[in-house]
Write a protein that holds these residues in place. Structure first.
Motif, mmCIF file in Angstrom:
data_model
loop_
_atom_site.group_PDB
_atom_site.id
_atom_site.type_symbol
_atom_site.label_atom_id
_atom_site.label_comp_id
_atom_site.label_asym_id
_atom_site.label_seq_id
_atom_site.Cartn_x
_atom_site.Cartn_y
_atom_site.Cartn_z
ATOM 1 N N VAL A 1 -8.137 -30.759 -4.901
ATOM 2 C CA VAL A 1 -7.149 -31.641 -4.293
ATOM 3 C C VAL A 1 -5.814 -30.918 -4.260
ATOM 4 C CG1 VAL A 1 -5.983 -33.875 -4.444
ATOM 5 C CG2 VAL A 1 -8.369 -33.654 -5.206
ATOM 6 N N GLU A 2 -5.238 -30.824 -3.070
ATOM 7 C CA GLU A 2 -3.934 -30.193 -2.910
ATOM 8 C C GLU A 2 -2.949 -31.238 -2.408
ATOM 9 O OE1 GLU A 2 -1.738 -26.588 -0.434
ATOM 10 O OE2 GLU A 2 -3.920 -26.735 -0.418
ATOM 11 N N VAL A 3 -1.825 -31.359 -3.106
ATOM 12 C CA VAL A 3 -0.741 -32.259 -2.693
ATOM 13 C C VAL A 3 0.441 -31.380 -2.314
ATOM 14 C CG1 VAL A 3 0.751 -34.177 -3.350
ATOM 15 C CG2 VAL A 3 -1.563 -34.024 -4.322
ATOM 16 N N ARG A 4 0.884 -31.519 -1.065
ATOM 17 C CA ARG A 4 2.024 -30.742 -0.566
ATOM 18 C C ARG A 4 3.143 -31.687 -0.180
ATOM 19 N NH1 ARG A 4 -1.976 -27.506 3.043
ATOM 20 N NH2 ARG A 4 -1.729 -29.408 4.218
ATOM 21 N N SER A 5 4.367 -31.334 -0.569
ATOM 22 C CA SER A 5 5.561 -32.119 -0.233
ATOM 23 C C SER A 5 6.503 -31.234 0.569
ATOM 24 C CB SER A 5 6.261 -32.596 -1.512
ATOM 25 O OG SER A 5 5.404 -33.437 -2.254
ATOM 26 N N THR A 6 6.759 -31.635 1.817
ATOM 27 C CA THR A 6 7.596 -30.853 2.725
ATOM 28 C C THR A 6 8.807 -31.684 3.119
ATOM 29 O OG1 THR A 6 5.588 -29.831 3.598
ATOM 30 C CG2 THR A 6 7.604 -29.578 4.902
ATOM 31 N N PRO A 7 10.029 -31.196 2.863
ATOM 32 C CA PRO A 7 11.210 -31.949 3.289
ATOM 33 C C PRO A 7 11.120 -32.268 4.783
ATOM 34 C CG PRO A 7 11.853 -30.119 1.895
ATOM 35 C CD PRO A 7 10.389 -29.946 2.198
ATOM 36 N N ASP A 8 11.485 -33.510 5.124
ATOM 37 C CA ASP A 8 11.399 -33.974 6.510
ATOM 38 C C ASP A 8 12.542 -34.943 6.758
ATOM 39 O OD1 ASP A 8 10.475 -34.493 9.072
ATOM 40 O OD2 ASP A 8 8.984 -35.951 8.402
ATOM 41 N N GLY A 9 13.638 -34.433 7.309
ATOM 42 C CA GLY A 9 14.814 -35.273 7.515
ATOM 43 C C GLY A 9 15.347 -35.751 6.183
ATOM 44 N N GLY B 1 13.738 -37.597 4.161
ATOM 45 C CA GLY B 1 12.632 -37.861 3.250
ATOM 46 C C GLY B 1 11.723 -36.660 3.078
ATOM 47 N N THR B 2 10.452 -36.945 2.852
ATOM 48 C CA THR B 2 9.461 -35.903 2.577
ATOM 49 C C THR B 2 8.140 -36.284 3.227
ATOM 50 O OG1 THR B 2 10.495 -35.489 0.428
ATOM 51 C CG2 THR B 2 8.258 -34.673 0.718
ATOM 52 N N LEU B 3 7.514 -35.324 3.878
ATOM 53 C CA LEU B 3 6.161 -35.524 4.385
ATOM 54 C C LEU B 3 5.204 -35.032 3.307
ATOM 55 C CD1 LEU B 3 4.314 -36.394 6.702
ATOM 56 C CD2 LEU B 3 4.347 -33.997 7.464
ATOM 57 N N VAL B 4 4.359 -35.931 2.826
ATOM 58 C CA VAL B 4 3.398 -35.588 1.782
ATOM 59 C C VAL B 4 2.018 -35.493 2.417
ATOM 60 C CG1 VAL B 4 2.361 -36.275 -0.417
ATOM 61 C CG2 VAL B 4 4.786 -36.713 0.017
ATOM 62 N N LEU C 1 1.609 -38.776 4.795
ATOM 63 C CA LEU C 1 2.428 -39.984 4.763
ATOM 64 C C LEU C 1 3.873 -39.589 4.516
ATOM 65 C CD1 LEU C 1 2.216 -43.110 4.893
ATOM 66 C CD2 LEU C 1 2.067 -43.098 2.399
ATOM 67 N N LYS C 2 4.792 -40.222 5.231
ATOM 68 C CA LYS C 2 6.219 -39.957 5.064
ATOM 69 C C LYS C 2 6.743 -40.799 3.902
ATOM 70 C CE LYS C 2 10.396 -38.601 6.359
ATOM 71 N NZ LYS C 2 11.163 -38.802 7.557
ATOM 72 N N PHE C 3 7.440 -40.139 2.969
ATOM 73 C CA PHE C 3 8.068 -40.787 1.826
ATOM 74 C C PHE C 3 9.577 -40.785 2.061
ATOM 75 C CE2 PHE C 3 4.902 -40.415 -1.899
ATOM 76 C CZ PHE C 3 3.798 -40.361 -1.069
ATOM 77 N N ASP C 4 10.263 -41.792 1.561
ATOM 78 C CA ASP C 4 11.713 -41.894 1.713
ATOM 79 C C ASP C 4 12.454 -41.384 0.486
ATOM 80 O OD1 ASP C 4 11.533 -42.977 4.312
ATOM 81 O OD2 ASP C 4 11.161 -44.969 3.476
ATOM 82 N N VAL C 5 11.910 -40.351 -0.141
ATOM 83 C CA VAL C 5 12.538 -39.722 -1.310
ATOM 84 C C VAL C 5 12.388 -38.204 -1.176
ATOM 85 C CG1 VAL C 5 12.208 -41.670 -2.891
ATOM 86 C CG2 VAL C 5 10.422 -39.936 -2.669
ATOM 87 N N ALA C 6 13.141 -37.491 -1.987
ATOM 88 C CA ALA C 6 13.089 -36.023 -1.989
ATOM 89 C C ALA C 6 11.819 -35.534 -2.699
ATOM 90 C CB ALA C 6 14.321 -35.464 -2.701
#
Length: 143
Positions: free
Chosen positions: A89-97, A99-102, A6-11
């Motif tokens: 459970v693995e949660v990954r946060s990748t910068p995407d523009g 925002g962040t793709l989680v 899911l794309k998040f609108d935060v860093a």
């Protein structure tokens, strides 16, 4: 195995701030009832929080432990709700523009759970985990 994104609108740092607060898990983890206590050094590897999961009279007390942490990009947990099961459970946060793709990846962490979490149950698990990311997004983007 369930993998959802899911794309998040935060860093990533904002998402990590939510993941670093063990009390927040009761708000975004589907099935979580309450957080009973947490190690003061959460989310350092080896730290735990103790929770209650379930619904109605069917509630189980157990814990979730940090297996790996790479702030603010990756957190790997072993979530237990025995005798119901144990998951990695693995949660990954990748910068995407801007925002962040989680990404959230959940796999069975013991032989008994592998009997329940399999290709037949993946679609149900995907729906649950998509809802968890929606709730995490709501928390991370609030302020």
């Amino acid at each position: 195995m369930s993998t959802v994104h899911l794309k998040f609108d935060v860093a990533p740092e904002r998402i990590w701030a939510v993941l670093s607060d063990p009390t927040s898990y009761a708000d975004w983890v589907v099935g979580s009832d309450s957080i009973r206590s947490a190690d003061p050094h959460w989310p350092a590897p080896g730290s735990r929080f103790h929770h209650r999961v379930g619904t109605g009279p069917l509630k189980v007390r157990d814990h979730t432990e940090v297996l790996e942490a790479d702030p603010p990009h990756r957190l790997v947990l072993r979530a237990r709700a025995r005798p119901l099961g144990t998951a990695r459970v693995e949660v990954r946060s990748t910068p995407d523009g801007a925002g962040t793709l989680v990404s959230l990846v959940e796999t069975a962490a013991d032989p008994l759970t592998r009997l329940v979490l399999n290709r037949f149950s993946d679609s149900l698990l995907d729906r649950r985990n998509t809802e968890m990311l929606r709730r995490l997004k709501r928390l991370a983007e609030s302020d």
